[in-house]
Design an enzyme around this catalytic site. Structure first.
Site, PDB file in Angstrom:
ATOM      1  N   ASP A   1       0.775  -1.421   0.419  1.00 24.38           N
ATOM      2  CA  ASP A   1      -0.011   0.440  -0.067  1.00 24.38           C
ATOM      3  C   ASP A   1       1.126   1.087   0.017  1.00 24.38           C
ATOM      4  O   ASP A   1       2.280   1.160   0.799  1.00 24.38           O
ATOM      5  CB  ASP A   1      -0.757   0.190   1.109  1.00 24.38           C
ATOM      6  CG  ASP A   1      -1.952  -0.855   1.450  1.00 24.38           C
ATOM      7  OD1 ASP A   1      -2.132  -2.170   0.064  1.00 24.38           O
ATOM      8  OD2 ASP A   1      -2.633  -1.085   1.931  1.00 24.38           O
TER       9      ASP A   1
ATOM     10  N   HIS B   1       4.259  -1.998   3.820  1.00 25.31           N
ATOM     11  CA  HIS B   1       4.072  -1.016   2.760  1.00 25.31           C
ATOM     12  C   HIS B   1       5.867  -0.412   2.114  1.00 25.31           C
ATOM     13  O   HIS B   1       6.232  -0.610   2.838  1.00 25.31           O
ATOM     14  CB  HIS B   1       4.102   0.796   3.651  1.00 25.31           C
ATOM     15  CG  HIS B   1       2.841   0.045   4.136  1.00 25.31           C
ATOM     16  ND1 HIS B   1       2.092  -0.481   5.739  1.00 25.31           N
ATOM     17  CD2 HIS B   1       1.361   1.110   4.151  1.00 25.31           C
ATOM     18  CE1 HIS B   1       1.312  -0.488   5.554  1.00 25.31           C
ATOM     19  NE2 HIS B   1       0.653   0.152   5.107  1.00 25.31           N
TER      20      HIS B   1
END
Ligand SMILES: *[C@@H]1O[C@H](CO)[C@@H](O)[C@H](O)[C@H]1NC(C)=O
Ligand SMILES: *[C@@H]1O[C@H](CO)[C@@H](O)[C@H](O)[C@H]1NC(C)=O
Length: 258
Positions: free
Chosen positions: A66, A215
């Site tokens: 993400d 991430h």
């Protein structure tokens, strides 16, 4: 407030360059999470507006990242290419980096066989229906400008959802992806702490998880954790594929015209 301002920057791109979007009207409360959002024979294999957090194809795992694109994304693409693995990247419009500044990275991600999804970065669960749509449309405009089409997959910020968010995403025909393997990599973004995230990743796999959350915008995720994740997947003989592949969902349904 930095976060909110950065999201509004994306919105301003849309309002500057296009006419006021025509927004569908909000659903009546009765239409929230009814059978219309459930899988039926005439609909695509995968439901819209319901959180999916596990692979269905045996032996697969889906790395899902993400918050990109950002300066570390390409390093992760290099690692995945070396390992012959595919992943899914849920991108923001203007978060760590502005998506337009990284359009070459977006293109590279797609051309190397990875899947791209939408990761709006507004707190969707705290805003009205129309704002949820506006935020999703803002990212759709960016994807359309860069790629010529838009993803049908999304992961919501912080994976927060509520009935209103899910019904809005169902109305927009988005597949909503969650996670069954957490890494807490943002809290462990330092050289001496990535091992904790790697341990969470292993535990998640051990407990039957198959879609992960990390991430690649975090320096030590890109420089350390991803390698540990790759090693673990290789050790277990799992196949790291995109979320769409791990759900057996045909690639032509991962994107659509705006
Ligand atoms: C959105 O929610 C997250 C998680 O609860 C919080 O950390 C963040 O500060 C919120 N951002 C805004 C702009 O409200
Ligand atoms: C990205 O790909 C699109 C579609 O192929 C192309 O039009 C665009 O020029 C590319 N952008 C960059 C920065 O490579």
């Amino acid at each position: 407030m930095y976060h909110l301002a950065s999201c509004l920057a994306v919105l301003s791109i849309v309002t500057r360059s296009s006419a006021t979007p025509v927004l569908p009207t909000a659903p009546s409360p009765q239409s929230i999470l009814t059978s219309s959002t459930l899988l039926s024979r005439d609909e695509p294999q995968l439901p819209y507006g319901q959180v999916i957090d596990r692979c269905t194809v045996p032996g697969t795992i889906a790395f899902a990242f993400d918050d990109g694109p950002y300066i570390y994304t390409e390093h992760v693409l290099d690692l995945l290419a070396d390992a012959g693995m595919s992943a899914t990247f849920f991108l923001c419009g203007d978060w760590e980096g502005n998506i337009y500044d990284f359009s070459h990275v977006v293109n590279r991600t797609l051309s190397e066989g990875h899947q791209i999804g939408s990761h709006s970065h507004y707190n969707l669960t705290t805003v009205p229906y129309q704002t949820i749509l506006k935020e999703m449309y803002a990212l759709e405009k960016a994807f359309s400008d860069i790629l010529g089409f838009v993803p049908t997959y999304t992961r919501t910020p912080w994976m927060h959802v509520n009935e209103l968010v899910l019904s809005a995403l169902a109305d927009l025909q988005y597949h909503v992806i969650g996670a069954s393997i957490l890494t807490d990599d943002k809290a462990n973004n330092s050289p001496d702490r990535t091992e904790r995230s790697a341990e969470m990743f292993r535990e998640g796999l051990e407990q039957g998880g198959s879609i992960s959350l990390a991430h690649e915008t975090q320096r030590y995720t890109a420089e350390s954790l991803v390698e540990k994740m790759i090693e673990e997947v290789e050790k277990r003989g799992l196949k790291a594929v995109t979320v769409g592949e791990c759900l057996g969902h045909p690639q032509e349904l991962w994107y659509r015209e705006r």
